[in-house]
Design an enzyme around this catalytic site. Structure first.
Site, mmCIF file in Angstrom:
data_model
loop_
_atom_site.group_PDB
_atom_site.id
_atom_site.type_symbol
_atom_site.label_atom_id
_atom_site.label_comp_id
_atom_site.label_asym_id
_atom_site.label_seq_id
_atom_site.Cartn_x
_atom_site.Cartn_y
_atom_site.Cartn_z
ATOM 1 N N SER A 283 10.302 -6.324 -29.383
ATOM 2 C CA SER A 283 11.315 -5.386 -28.923
ATOM 3 C C SER A 283 12.070 -5.967 -27.721
ATOM 4 O O SER A 283 12.748 -6.988 -27.864
ATOM 5 C CB SER A 283 10.658 -4.041 -28.593
ATOM 6 N N ASP A 375 13.283 -0.465 -39.760
ATOM 7 C CA ASP A 375 13.220 -0.286 -38.312
ATOM 8 C C ASP A 375 14.287 0.726 -37.904
ATOM 9 O O ASP A 375 15.487 0.445 -38.011
ATOM 10 C CB ASP A 375 13.439 -1.630 -37.614
ATOM 11 N N HIS A 410 9.337 -0.488 -36.733
ATOM 12 C CA HIS A 410 9.550 -1.273 -35.521
ATOM 13 C C HIS A 410 8.253 -1.836 -34.940
ATOM 14 O O HIS A 410 8.217 -2.984 -34.480
ATOM 15 C CB HIS A 410 10.234 -0.382 -34.480
#
Length: 477
Positions: A283, A375, A410
Site C-alpha cells: 500500500s 482491490d 487489497h
C-alpha cells in the site's frame, strides 16, 4: 462388569464418546441392520485428531486427520482462536467420515460451513469473528514472540452455531508461530530510525529486507518475523503514527531522509550482507519503495517487492497529511450500502503532470508487482498496467515480474491469513476511524496469498546473494 460388557458386545456394539478430552464413556447398543443381520464391532476407541505438525510457522500447511469416528457419519470440524484484542474467531466445515471412520481434511471435501470443497487449510484461512462480536475487526498478530493457539474440535453431526452447547468428541491445539526457533528480535533505535529487526540464527551476514506497511501506521512486525524465519534479516520500519516517531519526522520531505537513513542503517549492520538488501512495501509502503529506488540518491536496493499500491505520489511533500486528495476531492470517494468507503477512484484518472507520478523509468533493479484485481482501496491494477508500459518504453520490461490475482482484494498478507473484505481503518494524522472496503472474495484471496508468498520467497532468494550456509531456516518447532 466384565460379563455384562461381554454380553453387550455379543448383542451389538457400544461406542466411546470423548467429552472435553476426558474419557467419559457412553454405551449404546446398535441392534440390527434393516436386513435383520446383527451388526458386530470390536471395542471402540475414543475419537482423536492427528495434526502434523501441531507446532509450526504460520506459512506451513497442517495435515489434519480424525480417526475412530463412527463410519459414514456426519461430523463438524471447528477451529477457534482468541485474539490479542480479546475477540473470538472461528471457522468450521461439515464432513462425512469414510467406511473406516476417518476424515482426512486434505483429502475429503467440506460439504458446508465457512468453506466448502477440498481445502486442507480451510479451518485457518476462512476464520471469521464469532456471531455477536464487534464489527470491523482484523486479526493481526501484535506479540510475535508468542504463537497463535488454535483449538481444533470435532462434533457429532452437522452444526453451524451454538458450538459451546454441543459435546466435543475430540480436540487438539495447534501452535502457529511467526518466529522460528533461534530467531533474534531486537528493537532498533539508530539516530532517528526506529523499528524492530529480526535475524536468523547464526553470525551472518544475511541478505536483508526493509519491510514497510501502509498508511495505518504503527509498527507491524509479523511479516518481518516470518521473513527472518525464512532466512532474511528483516527490519520492520516504523514511520507513521507511532509513539517513538516524533511528529517532525513524519514530514515526508522531498529527500525522504528518514527512509534513506533506515536503508543505510540496515545495509551497514554487521550481521547484514552489505549491498544485498531488498525493499518490500504494501500500500503506502509500495509507493515509498518506488520512491526510494528512483528518487533517493545513494540507495541501491537489490530488488523490490511492491504489493497493492501505485506509482501515484500520494505523499504531500513537506506535510504530515498523507492523503491530501481524500480531503480535496471527496466526490471521488464512493460508499457501499452499509457505509464502507471505497478509495480506489481517488487518484483516477492518473494525472498527466509527471511531478505527481513516480518516475518508474528510473528503476535499476528487479521489481515484483503484486496486486488483486478486485482491490477496492487503491487502483493497483491500473497502476501495474501503466508501470509495465513505462518500463517497456524505457527498455526495462525485463526487470518486471507481475503477479495478478482475480477476485483478490487489497490486503494481500502471508499465507492462510483470514480474508477481510472490509474493516475499520484509522486515518492518520486525523486519528479518525472509518470502515474501508478492501475487496476480494475469501477463497480466491486466500489462494492468492499462498501463491504470492511462495513466489516472493523465490524472488528474494534469486536476487539476494546468500553468503551464509544457514541462511535459509527450516522451521522445526
Amino acid at each position: 462388569m466384565h460379563k455384562v460388557m461381554k454380553s453387550l458386545w455379543r448383542r451389538g456394539s457400544y461406542t466411546y464418546n470423548h467429552l472435553n478430552n476426558i474419557n467419559n464413556i457412553k454405551m449404546s447398543i446398535q441392534k440390527c441392520f434393516p436386513s435383520g443381520a446383527l451388526r458386530r464391532y470390536s471395542y471402540c476407541v475414543a475419537p482423536m485428531i492427528m495434526a502434523e505438525p501441531s507446532r509450526g510457522l504460520v506459512d506451513e500447511p497442517v495435515k489434519l486427520e480424525i480417526r475412530h469416528l463412527r463410519p459414514n457419519r456426519q461430523v463438524t470440524l471447528q477451529s477457534r482462536l482468541l485474539s490479542e484484542d480479546a475477540d473470538w474467531w472461528e471457522a468450521y466445515g461439515h464432513y462425512v467420515s469414510n467406511s473406516e471412520g476417518i476424515v482426512q481434511v486434505a483429502r475429503d471435501k467440506s460439504c458446508g460451513g465457512t468453506y466448502t470443497g477440498q481445502e486442507p487449510m480451510g479451518l485457518i484461512w476462512s476464520m471469521k469473528l464469532v456471531p455477536g462480536s464487534r464489527p470491523g475487526m482484523r486479526l493481526r498478530k501484535k506479540n510475535v514472540t508468542v504463537p497463535y493457539l488454535i483449538t481444533i474440535s470435532v462434533y457429532d453431526g452437522w452444526i453451524s452455531r451454538n458450538f459451546d452447547k454441543e459435546a466435543v468428541l475430540a480436540s487438539v491445539v495447534l501452535e502457529r508461530s511467526y518466529m522460528a526457533p533461534g530467531i533474534t528480535r531486537l528493537e532498533l533505535k539508530e539516530g532517528p530510525v526506529f523499528g524492530t529487526v529480526f535475524f536468523p540464527p547464526g553470525p551472518g551476514p544475511f541478505p536483508a529486507v526493509l519491510d514497510m506497511w501502509g498508511g495505518g501506521g504503527g509498527l507491524v512486525e509479523y511479516r518481518a518475523a516470518l521473513l527472518a524465519s525464512r532466512g532474511f534479516a528483516t527490519l520492520a520500519l516504523a514511520y507513521l503514527g507511532h509513539k517513538n516517531i516524533p511528529q517532525s519526522l513524519q514530514i515526508f520531505d522531498p529527500e525522504l531522509s528518514y527512509f534513506k537513513e533506515a536503508f543505510k542503517t540496515l545495509n551497514n549492520h554487521p550481521k547484514v550482507s552489505k549491498g544485498n538488501v531488498a525493499i518490500l512495501g504494501l500500500s503506502l509502503g509500495f509507493t515509498l519503495a518506488l520512491l526510494m529506488a528512483t528518487e533517493v540518491p545513494n540507495i541501491h536496493p537489490k530488488c523490490l517487492v511492491c504489493i497493492s499500491g501505485s506509482h501515484y505520489k500520494i505523499l504531500q511533500e513537506g506535510g504530515t497529511n498523507i492523503l491530501p486528495e481524500l480531503l480535496k476531492d471527496r466526490c471521488k470517494i464512493k460508499f457501499t450500502e452499509d457505509g464502507s468507503m471505497i478509495w480506489r477512484n481517488v487518484p483516477l484518472p492518473f494525472p498527466d503532470d509527471p511531478k505527481q507520478m513516480i518516475q518508474v523509468d528510473k528503476i535499476r533493479c528487479p521489481l515484483m508487482l503484486i496486486f488483486g484485481e478486485d482491490d477496492q482501496n487503491w487502483p493497483a491494477h491500473e497502476s501495474a498496467v501503466e508501470i509495465r508500459k513505462i518500463l517497456k518504453a524505457a527498455g526495462k520490461e525485463h526487470l518486471l515480474t507481475t503477479l495478478s490475482y482475480p477476485q483478490t482484494g487489497h490486503l494481500i498478507e502471508p499465507p492462510y491469513s483470514p480474508h477481510f473484505r472490509e474493516s475499520k481503518f484509522k486515518v492518520l494524522p486525523a486519528d479518525k476511524a472509518v470502515t474501508i472496503l478492501w475487496g476480494g472474495q475469501a477463497k480466491p484471496h486466500s489462494d492468492a496469498q499462498e501463491d504470492s508468498w511462495k513466489k516472493i520467497l523465490v524472488f528474494l532468494e534469486e536476487h539476494l546473494v546468500f553468503q551464509h550456509a544457514a541462511a535459509v531456516v527450516q522451521s522445526q518447532l
